[in-house]
Scaffold this motif. Structure first.
Motif, PDB file in Angstrom:
ATOM      1  N   TYR A   3       0.821  -1.215   0.000  1.00 42.04           N
ATOM      2  CA  TYR A   3       0.000   0.000   0.000  1.00 42.04           C
ATOM      3  C   TYR A   3       0.856   1.266   0.000  1.00 42.04           C
ATOM      4  O   TYR A   3       0.414   2.298  -0.492  1.00 42.04           O
ATOM      5  N   TYR A   4       2.061   1.192   0.523  1.00 44.01           N
ATOM      6  CA  TYR A   4       2.948   2.355   0.504  1.00 44.01           C
ATOM      7  C   TYR A   4       3.203   2.793  -0.940  1.00 44.01           C
ATOM      8  O   TYR A   4       3.036   3.959  -1.291  1.00 44.01           O
ATOM      9  N   GLU A   5       3.608   1.861  -1.794  1.00 48.80           N
ATOM     10  CA  GLU A   5       3.883   2.186  -3.193  1.00 48.80           C
ATOM     11  C   GLU A   5       2.613   2.582  -3.932  1.00 48.80           C
ATOM     12  O   GLU A   5       2.624   3.515  -4.739  1.00 48.80           O
ATOM     13  N   LEU A   6       1.527   1.900  -3.670  1.00 45.42           N
ATOM     14  CA  LEU A   6       0.257   2.205  -4.319  1.00 45.42           C
ATOM     15  C   LEU A   6      -0.196   3.618  -3.979  1.00 45.42           C
ATOM     16  O   LEU A   6      -0.591   4.388  -4.858  1.00 45.42           O
ATOM     17  N   CYS A   7      -0.116   3.988  -2.707  1.00 47.48           N
ATOM     18  CA  CYS A   7      -0.519   5.329  -2.289  1.00 47.48           C
ATOM     19  C   CYS A   7       0.410   6.393  -2.872  1.00 47.48           C
ATOM     20  O   CYS A   7      -0.047   7.453  -3.293  1.00 47.48           O
ATOM     21  N   ASN A   8       1.705   6.118  -2.911  1.00 51.05           N
ATOM     22  CA  ASN A   8       2.647   7.070  -3.496  1.00 51.05           C
ATOM     23  C   ASN A   8       2.343   7.338  -4.962  1.00 51.05           C
ATOM     24  O   ASN A   8       2.477   8.458  -5.433  1.00 51.05           O
ATOM     25  N   ARG A   9       1.943   6.315  -5.701  1.00 55.66           N
ATOM     26  CA  ARG A   9       1.615   6.490  -7.125  1.00 55.66           C
ATOM     27  C   ARG A   9       0.368   7.329  -7.324  1.00 55.66           C
ATOM     28  O   ARG A   9       0.140   7.847  -8.412  1.00 55.66           O
ATOM     29  N   HIS A  10      -0.471   7.462  -6.290  1.00 62.08           N
ATOM     30  CA  HIS A  10      -1.747   8.162  -6.432  1.00 62.08           C
ATOM     31  C   HIS A  10      -1.842   9.441  -5.601  1.00 62.08           C
ATOM     32  O   HIS A  10      -2.942   9.915  -5.330  1.00 62.08           O
ATOM     33  N   ILE A  11      -0.704  10.017  -5.223  1.00 56.00           N
ATOM     34  CA  ILE A  11      -0.726  11.307  -4.516  1.00 56.00           C
ATOM     35  C   ILE A  11      -1.393  12.339  -5.418  1.00 56.00           C
ATOM     36  O   ILE A  11      -1.107  12.421  -6.612  1.00 56.00           O
ATOM     37  N   GLY A  12      -2.318  13.106  -4.827  1.00 58.20           N
ATOM     38  CA  GLY A  12      -3.031  14.137  -5.567  1.00 58.20           C
ATOM     39  C   GLY A  12      -4.286  13.649  -6.267  1.00 58.20           C
ATOM     40  O   GLY A  12      -4.976  14.421  -6.925  1.00 58.20           O
ATOM     41  N   ARG A  13      -4.623  12.373  -6.115  1.00 53.77           N
ATOM     42  CA  ARG A  13      -5.792  11.814  -6.779  1.00 53.77           C
ATOM     43  C   ARG A  13      -6.869  11.455  -5.769  1.00 53.77           C
ATOM     44  O   ARG A  13      -6.586  11.127  -4.618  1.00 53.77           O
ATOM     45  N   ASN A  14      -8.117  11.498  -6.229  1.00 55.75           N
ATOM     46  CA  ASN A  14      -9.239  11.070  -5.388  1.00 55.75           C
ATOM     47  C   ASN A  14      -9.210   9.558  -5.262  1.00 55.75           C
ATOM     48  O   ASN A  14      -9.080   8.848  -6.263  1.00 55.75           O
ATOM     49  N   VAL A  15      -9.345   9.094  -4.031  1.00 50.72           N
ATOM     50  CA  VAL A  15      -9.354   7.658  -3.771  1.00 50.72           C
ATOM     51  C   VAL A  15     -10.440   7.327  -2.751  1.00 50.72           C
ATOM     52  O   VAL A  15     -10.954   8.206  -2.061  1.00 50.72           O
ATOM     53  N   CYS A  16     -10.741   6.067  -2.672  1.00 54.54           N
ATOM     54  CA  CYS A  16     -11.598   5.538  -1.614  1.00 54.54           C
ATOM     55  C   CYS A  16     -10.811   4.422  -0.947  1.00 54.54           C
ATOM     56  O   CYS A  16     -10.512   3.410  -1.579  1.00 54.54           O
ATOM     57  N   ILE A  17     -10.446   4.640   0.306  1.00 58.10           N
ATOM     58  CA  ILE A  17      -9.697   3.635   1.065  1.00 58.10           C
ATOM     59  C   ILE A  17     -10.623   3.072   2.129  1.00 58.10           C
ATOM     60  O   ILE A  17     -11.241   3.817   2.882  1.00 58.10           O
ATOM     61  N   THR A  18     -10.711   1.768   2.184  1.00 62.23           N
ATOM     62  CA  THR A  18     -11.494   1.090   3.214  1.00 62.23           C
ATOM     63  C   THR A  18     -10.519   0.529   4.233  1.00 62.23           C
ATOM     64  O   THR A  18      -9.555  -0.152   3.869  1.00 62.23           O
ATOM     65  N   ASP A  19     -10.765   0.827   5.515  1.00 63.26           N
ATOM     66  CA  ASP A  19      -9.863   0.296   6.539  1.00 63.26           C
ATOM     67  C   ASP A  19     -10.335  -1.086   6.974  1.00 63.26           C
ATOM     68  O   ASP A  19     -11.382  -1.563   6.547  1.00 63.26           O
ATOM     69  N   VAL A  20      -9.544  -1.730   7.808  1.00 61.50           N
ATOM     70  CA  VAL A  20      -9.851  -3.094   8.232  1.00 61.50           C
ATOM     71  C   VAL A  20     -11.106  -3.175   9.104  1.00 61.50           C
ATOM     72  O   VAL A  20     -11.633  -4.259   9.327  1.00 61.50           O
TER      73      VAL A  20
END
Length: 79
Positions: A3-20
């Motif tokens: 998730y670290y790399e995935l989040c870094n690739r999407h800085i500045g973009r709208n996302v929906c993150i679901t927590d555990v």
């Protein structure tokens, strides 16, 4: 999944993150560290302190621990 790399690739973009715990966090990724992803909520339905960031203004948003991420989707799929 890293998730670290995935989040870094999407800085500045709208996302929906679901927590555990099943909570959904919709917003823009503003910062990523090795332990947290920072979300600035989209629209006026964000969490109070995070919406304005630290110290006023739009800021970074609020932190979400990378270890709590249970799911990740680009926000364009939901808006």
């Amino acid at each position: 999944m890293n998730y670290y790399e995935l989040c870094n690739r999407h800085i500045g973009r709208n996302v929906c993150i679901t927590d555990v715990h099943g909570r959904r966090h919709n917003g823009v990724i503003t910062r990523v560290t090795n332990k947290h992803v920072w979300i600035r909520p989209s629209g006026g339905s964000g969490r109070g302190y995070g919406y304005w960031g630290w110290g006023g203004g739009w800021g970074w948003g609020y932190p979400l621990a990378l270890g709590l991420i249970g799911g990740f989707a680009l926000g364009a799929l939901f808006f």
